[in-house]
Enzyme design. Structure first.
Site, short mmCIF file in Angstrom:
data_model
loop_
_atom_site.label_atom_id
_atom_site.label_comp_id
_atom_site.label_asym_id
_atom_site.label_seq_id
_atom_site.Cartn_x
_atom_site.Cartn_y
_atom_site.Cartn_z
CE1 TYR A 1 -9.12 -2.65 0.02
CE2 TYR A 1 -8.35 -0.76 -1.45
CZ TYR A 1 -8.24 -1.82 -0.57
OH TYR A 1 -6.93 -2.34 0.01
CG HIS B 1 -5.56 -6.19 -0.44
ND1 HIS B 1 -6.74 -6.14 0.01
CD2 HIS B 1 -5.39 -7.17 -1.34
CE1 HIS B 1 -7.49 -6.91 -0.36
NE2 HIS B 1 -6.83 -7.56 -1.30
NE ARG C 1 -6.47 -12.02 5.50
CZ ARG C 1 -7.13 -10.72 5.60
NH1 ARG C 1 -7.36 -10.32 4.24
NH2 ARG C 1 -7.51 -10.19 6.39
CB THR D 1 -7.59 -5.51 9.74
OG1 THR D 1 -7.87 -6.70 9.00
CG2 THR D 1 -7.81 -4.02 9.01
CD GLU E 1 -9.16 -8.96 -3.91
OE1 GLU E 1 -9.84 -8.58 -2.95
OE2 GLU E 1 -7.66 -9.44 -3.44
CG ASN F 1 -3.91 -2.22 6.86
OD1 ASN F 1 -3.52 -1.79 5.40
ND2 ASN F 1 -4.92 -2.89 7.12
CE LYS G 1 -3.90 -2.27 2.24
NZ LYS G 1 -5.18 -2.05 3.24
N1 UDP Z 1 -9.68 -0.26 7.21
C1 UDP Z 1 -10.11 0.95 8.10
N2 UDP Z 1 -10.49 0.76 8.97
C2 UDP Z 1 -11.23 -0.35 9.46
C3 UDP Z 1 -11.07 -1.36 8.78
C4 UDP Z 1 -10.39 -1.60 7.72
O1 UDP Z 1 -9.39 2.00 7.38
O2 UDP Z 1 -11.72 -0.18 10.71
C5 UDP Z 1 -9.01 -0.41 6.04
C6 UDP Z 1 -7.63 -1.16 5.91
O3 UDP Z 1 -6.85 -0.31 5.30
C7 UDP Z 1 -7.97 -2.50 5.37
C8 UDP Z 1 -9.05 -2.32 4.41
O4 UDP Z 1 -9.83 -1.15 4.81
O5 UDP Z 1 -6.94 -3.20 5.26
C9 UDP Z 1 -9.95 -3.30 4.15
O6 UDP Z 1 -10.66 -3.99 5.17
P1 UDP Z 1 -10.71 -5.28 5.50
O7 UDP Z 1 -11.65 -5.59 6.59
O8 UDP Z 1 -10.85 -6.31 4.42
O9 UDP Z 1 -9.19 -5.74 6.09
P2 UDP Z 1 -7.85 -6.64 5.56
O10 UDP Z 1 -8.82 -7.83 4.62
O11 UDP Z 1 -7.45 -5.84 4.74
O12 UDP Z 1 -7.26 -7.06 6.51
MG MG Z 2 -10.03 -7.90 3.44
#
Ligand code: UDP
Ligand code: MG
Length: 139
Positions: A51, A117, A87, A93, A128, A114, A11
């Site tokens: 997204y 992805h 993962r 996350t 994707e 974070n 990212k």
């Molecule tokens: N995100 C955020 N705030 C939150 C949860 C998610 O900004 O409370 C952002 C973060 O960059 C995350 C992305 O949205 O990686 C997608 O969310 P997801 O729940 O799919 O998390 P991931 O699969 O990336 O762990």
């Molecule tokens: Mg996700």
């Protein structure tokens, strides 16, 4: 449906902080083969499309603006059990909750910025990957 592929992005926060090399090194040393790789930047329209599943979440607008704020690295990765293993490698996350040694624990600053992805299912990994790469860009 492939069960040995996942999709990742490094990212904008991690790219800006100079972590591309370290993150790719950790990914390949963890047994993932790079099938496709691209240094690119998402427009806000493209980030919004990527997204789309999160469009009703409160963080959607900020997420789209963050993901289009600077260049990213996109990649398709191959390994047995790729989605689940990747993962595990990236961690939770929220980097504050990510296991020590995970990519988010090492390189991420906050729950929104974070670092990486990782796809959440084989089906989404395929969707994707196709969002970024044509058949001629996968080896
Ligand atoms: N995100 C955020 N705030 C939150 C949860 C998610 O900004 O409370 C952002 C973060 O960059 C995350 C992305 O949205 O990686 C997608 O969310 P997801 O729940 O799919 O998390 P991931 O699969 O990336 O762990
Ligand atoms: Mg996700």
């Amino acid at each position: 449906m492939d069960t040995n592929k996942t999709f990742t992005m490094i990212k904008p926060d991690a790219v800006a902080a100079g972590h591309i090399g370290a993150i790719l090194d950790k990914i390949t040393k963890s047994g993932f083969k790079i099938v496709a790789l691209k240094y690119t930047m998402l427009s806000s329209q493209k980030a919004g499309q990527f997204y789309e599943v999160h469009k009703d979440r409160p963080f959607y607008k900020d997420l789209v603006s963050f993901m289009s704020s600077g260049p990213i690295v996109a990649a398709i990765l191959e390994k047995d059990n790729a989605v689940e293993d990747f993962r595990k490698l990236i961690g939770a996350t929220d980097p504050a909750k990510a296991e020590p040694g995970t990519i988010r624990n090492l390189f991420a600053k906050s729950i929104d910025a974070n670092a990486v992805h990782g796809s959440d299912s084989d089906e989404n990994a395929a969707i994707e990957g196709s969002f970024f790469f044509s058949a001629f860009e996968k080896f």
